[in-house]
Design a protein around this motif. Structure first.
Motif, mmCIF file in Angstrom:
data_model
loop_
_atom_site.group_PDB
_atom_site.id
_atom_site.type_symbol
_atom_site.label_atom_id
_atom_site.label_comp_id
_atom_site.label_asym_id
_atom_site.label_seq_id
_atom_site.Cartn_x
_atom_site.Cartn_y
_atom_site.Cartn_z
ATOM 1 N N ARG A 10 0.803 -1.227 0.000
ATOM 2 C CA ARG A 10 0.000 0.000 0.000
ATOM 3 C C ARG A 10 0.835 1.275 0.000
ATOM 4 N NH1 ARG A 10 -0.728 2.886 4.595
ATOM 5 N NH2 ARG A 10 0.159 2.067 6.526
ATOM 6 N N LEU A 11 2.127 1.159 0.365
ATOM 7 C CA LEU A 11 2.998 2.334 0.394
ATOM 8 C C LEU A 11 4.002 2.267 -0.751
ATOM 9 C CD1 LEU A 11 3.826 2.596 4.217
ATOM 10 C CD2 LEU A 11 2.243 4.036 2.902
ATOM 11 N N HIS A 12 4.150 3.358 -1.477
ATOM 12 C CA HIS A 12 5.125 3.420 -2.562
ATOM 13 C C HIS A 12 6.508 3.748 -2.006
ATOM 14 C CE1 HIS A 12 2.150 3.043 -5.718
ATOM 15 N NE2 HIS A 12 1.418 3.995 -5.158
ATOM 16 N N GLN A 13 7.530 3.361 -2.782
ATOM 17 C CA GLN A 13 8.894 3.731 -2.396
ATOM 18 C C GLN A 13 9.038 5.249 -2.419
ATOM 19 O OE1 GLN A 13 12.278 3.861 -5.144
ATOM 20 N NE2 GLN A 13 13.154 2.137 -4.028
ATOM 21 N N ALA A 14 9.743 5.779 -1.445
ATOM 22 C CA ALA A 14 10.013 7.220 -1.395
ATOM 23 C C ALA A 14 11.396 7.448 -0.813
ATOM 24 C CB ALA A 14 8.957 7.939 -0.556
ATOM 25 N N GLN A 15 12.238 8.139 -1.571
ATOM 26 C CA GLN A 15 13.551 8.545 -1.076
ATOM 27 C C GLN A 15 13.395 9.874 -0.338
ATOM 28 O OE1 GLN A 15 16.382 6.945 -1.227
ATOM 29 N NE2 GLN A 15 16.059 5.367 -2.795
ATOM 30 N N PRO A 16 14.356 10.233 0.518
ATOM 31 C CA PRO A 16 14.325 11.582 1.088
ATOM 32 C C PRO A 16 14.326 12.614 -0.038
ATOM 33 C CG PRO A 16 15.970 10.235 2.197
ATOM 34 C CD PRO A 16 15.499 9.448 1.019
ATOM 35 N N GLU A 17 13.722 13.733 0.216
ATOM 36 C CA GLU A 17 13.625 14.778 -0.804
ATOM 37 C C GLU A 17 15.019 15.263 -1.209
ATOM 38 O OE1 GLU A 17 11.774 19.298 -1.283
ATOM 39 O OE2 GLU A 17 11.629 18.191 0.617
ATOM 40 N N LYS A 18 15.208 15.447 -2.516
ATOM 41 C CA LYS A 18 16.454 16.038 -3.005
ATOM 42 C C LYS A 18 16.337 17.556 -2.987
ATOM 43 C CE LYS A 18 17.904 12.513 -6.367
ATOM 44 N NZ LYS A 18 18.197 12.285 -7.797
ATOM 45 N N ARG A 19 17.458 18.202 -2.726
ATOM 46 C CA ARG A 19 17.494 19.654 -2.880
ATOM 47 C C ARG A 19 17.319 19.997 -4.356
ATOM 48 N NH1 ARG A 19 23.012 21.032 -1.352
ATOM 49 N NH2 ARG A 19 22.356 23.209 -1.461
ATOM 50 N N PRO A 20 16.735 21.151 -4.686
ATOM 51 C CA PRO A 20 16.566 21.525 -6.091
ATOM 52 C C PRO A 20 17.909 21.583 -6.815
ATOM 53 C CG PRO A 20 15.322 22.996 -4.654
ATOM 54 C CD PRO A 20 16.188 22.154 -3.760
ATOM 55 N N VAL A 21 17.893 21.198 -8.084
ATOM 56 C CA VAL A 21 19.130 21.184 -8.878
ATOM 57 C C VAL A 21 19.786 22.554 -8.875
ATOM 58 C CG1 VAL A 21 20.066 20.912 -11.207
ATOM 59 C CG2 VAL A 21 18.416 19.256 -10.330
ATOM 60 N N SER A 22 18.996 23.598 -9.013
ATOM 61 C CA SER A 22 19.558 24.952 -9.068
ATOM 62 C C SER A 22 20.320 25.296 -7.793
ATOM 63 C CB SER A 22 18.439 25.975 -9.293
ATOM 64 O OG SER A 22 17.468 25.890 -8.265
ATOM 65 N N GLN A 43 8.774 4.031 5.400
ATOM 66 C CA GLN A 43 9.568 3.315 4.408
ATOM 67 C C GLN A 43 10.144 2.022 4.988
ATOM 68 O OE1 GLN A 43 9.948 3.982 1.001
ATOM 69 N NE2 GLN A 43 8.203 5.244 1.613
ATOM 70 N N ALA A 44 10.532 2.037 6.251
ATOM 71 C CA ALA A 44 11.018 0.821 6.900
ATOM 72 C C ALA A 44 9.922 -0.236 6.976
ATOM 73 C CB ALA A 44 11.551 1.138 8.294
ATOM 74 N N SER A 45 8.676 0.218 7.144
ATOM 75 C CA SER A 45 7.573 -0.734 7.278
ATOM 76 C C SER A 45 7.248 -1.439 5.961
ATOM 77 C CB SER A 45 6.320 -0.009 7.784
ATOM 78 O OG SER A 45 5.718 0.786 6.770
ATOM 79 N N ARG A 46 7.827 -0.989 4.849
ATOM 80 C CA ARG A 46 7.600 -1.646 3.567
ATOM 81 C C ARG A 46 8.366 -2.972 3.472
ATOM 82 N NH1 ARG A 46 9.563 0.468 -0.729
ATOM 83 N NH2 ARG A 46 7.906 -0.209 -2.140
ATOM 84 N N CYS A 47 9.294 -3.222 4.392
ATOM 85 C CA CYS A 47 10.078 -4.459 4.362
ATOM 86 C C CYS A 47 9.159 -5.677 4.488
ATOM 87 C CB CYS A 47 11.099 -4.452 5.496
ATOM 88 S SG CYS A 47 12.057 -5.973 5.643
ATOM 89 N N SER A 48 9.429 -6.695 3.669
ATOM 90 C CA SER A 48 8.584 -7.896 3.675
ATOM 91 C C SER A 48 9.000 -8.911 4.734
ATOM 92 C CB SER A 48 8.633 -8.570 2.301
ATOM 93 O OG SER A 48 9.919 -9.124 2.072
#
Length: 480
Positions: A10-22, A43-48
């Protein structure tokens, strides 16, 4: 609390937010923001929690990843840190620089169809939280031992040995020819991947734990190997590999052609506040220049992304194979592409052109043929496909070979392999010199920090067994 797990459905993978390229093009700060506590737990709870955890199997340290993911999902972060630190000397560093896409995350069982758990980001979050809360302690032995261990090289392998053996009570002395602790983690890896404070705080912690560092000391010049062997009960060599590989092409002697490590070291020293004449003069500064980096590994990615931040007018990576065959992390390639680096795939340099100073790289198109003995596809030049890339600064990022260790240490009996790496016993990790052990890149060849940590921890166990057996034998002789 098992109901908190298996949330990948039910939860999609999500990385920490990246700073803007600029923003990240303008400085050397790490590009990922910190995980929020709730996001890390999600995100840890996504582990099977699979029965055979391939993430652990494919981790060189065999980290107990499912265990500390479950503890993170349950909010038990101090316990999660204890589990992570039990198998890894530097979890905060591995969480930042390990190529997780090739190791743990790339082998996650939910990768196909659901995308992997963000293992590296959670590992970083756990350990950074541990530092913030004071859970990371200096090594503190229950009982001091009289025996001392000499360690040559303050990189990840040497530090892993030092930490593990200091915890068992040994007197530890680390010798390094540079002025800071950390080896390539300080001078080779840029801040946007690994901010130097992360490494320097370990140095301070280890000194607080009683580990002695002897910096600006070159073994073989300032102190001999024979002196170290007489001074210590065992010696470990973890010097890494620093001799840059080269290509013999016309024009290689032109000004403006530099080895990758020289370039990265100058940038890192400048960021640390050191006076770097070669950087100040512009020789190792990419500002306002058209930069071409030759190579396709992680070092090449470090170079192209450093050049972007220094203000190069253009940055091109020239690699003789295609994107799918790059040895570097695909995550790093993606970051470089986002930051404006251009990749010229299937192209190899033929010559450097210019009058006294490089003005271009002449290259030819390549095509991939049949696999060779190693399984990699061979590359061949396409006739008549030559072209020239304009260039004011050419950086060779072609990998590293070991220095001549027997000559450097004045120990002709120190055996090496045909590749120049140190030859060690497969089980004991001892070199041809009794009581002298080795591990990390100087044994493996250029490899990953995580493998150096693994070698250091394994070597520490073997050194402990060796010194203990010697002490036991000496007591037996004395009792007779």
């Amino acid at each position: 609390m098992a109901e908190r797990m298996l949330q990948f459905v039910r939860l999609h993978q999500a990385q920490p937010e990246k700073r803007p390229v600029s923003a990240r093009r303008e400085d050397f700060g790490e590009i990922y923001r910190e995980f929020a506590a709730g996001a890390a737990a999600e995100q840890a709870s996504r582990c099977s929690q699979c029965g055979v955890p391939f993430c652990s199997v494919h981790c060189p340290l065999n980290n107990n990843i499912p265990d500390w993911l479950k503890l993170t999902a349950e909010g038990r972060l101090e316990e999660a840190y204890e589990i992570a630190a039990a198998t890894n000397t530097f979890p905060e560093i591995c969480g930042r620089i390990c190529p997780q896409d090739r190791l743990c995350e790339g082998n996650c069982v939910i990768e196909k169809g659901f995308e992997s758990v963000t293992i590296g980001a959670v590992e970083k979050y756990i350990t950074d939280t541990a530092w913030e809360n004071g859970w990371v302690k200096p090594p503190s032995p229950r009982q001091e031992r009289p025996q001392s261990i000499g360690i040559i090289g303050a990189g990840p392998a040497g530090l892993a040995v030092a930490e593990r053996l200091r915890g068992r009570g040994y007197q530890i002395h680390v010798y390094d020819r540079y002025d800071r602790v950390g080896g390539l983690m300080i001078y080779g890896i840029p801040n946007f991947k690994l901010e130097k404070e992360v490494v320097l705080r370990r140095w301070q912690q280890y000194e607080a734990g009683g580990i002695h560092f002897h910096l600006n000391v070159a073994v073989g010049t300032d102190v001999t190997m024979a002196e170290l062997r007489s001074r210590h009960d065992a010696v470990f060599i973890g010097t890494g590999v620093y001799r840059a590989r080269d290509i013999e092409t016309p024009g290689s002697g032109l000004a403006g052609i530099v080895p990758a490590l020289d370039y990265l070291t100058a940038s890192n020293r400048d960021n640390l506040g050191d006076a770097v004449p070669e950087f100040t003069s512009g020789a190792l500064d990419a500002r306002g220049k058209r930069v071409v980096v030759v190579g396709g590994g992680d070092t090449a990615m470090d170079c192209v992304r450093t050049a972007v931040r220094q203000g190069a007018t253009s940055v091109t990576c020239l690699y003789r194979r295609d994107k799918a065959n790059m040895p570097g992390s695909m995550r790093e390639v993606k970051n470089a592409e986002e930051e404006g680096v251009e990749f010229t795939w299937l192209a190899a340099p033929e010559a450097f052109v210019g009058e006294g100073k490089v003005t271009g790289v002449r290259a030819s198109r390549m095509h991939l043929g049949l696999p060779d003995a190693t399984g990699r596809q061979q590359v061949a030049t396409i006739a008549g496909s030559g072209f020239t890339l304009p260039c004011d600064l050419a950086i060779k990022a072609l990998g590293f070979d070991p220095e001549d260790q027997p000559a450097m240490f004045g120990e002709p009996d120190l055996a090496v392999t045909r590749w120049g790496t140190l030859k060690v016993h497969q089980r004991t990790m001892m070199t041809s010199l009794p009581g002298v052990f080795a591990g990390g890149d100087i044994v493996r060849g250029a490899s990953l920090v995580v493998w150096a940590i693994r070698d250091g921890r394994d070597a520490a166990d073997q050194i402990d067994a060796y010194v203990t057996s010697k002490a036991t034998a000496a007591l037996a002789v004395a009792a007779e």
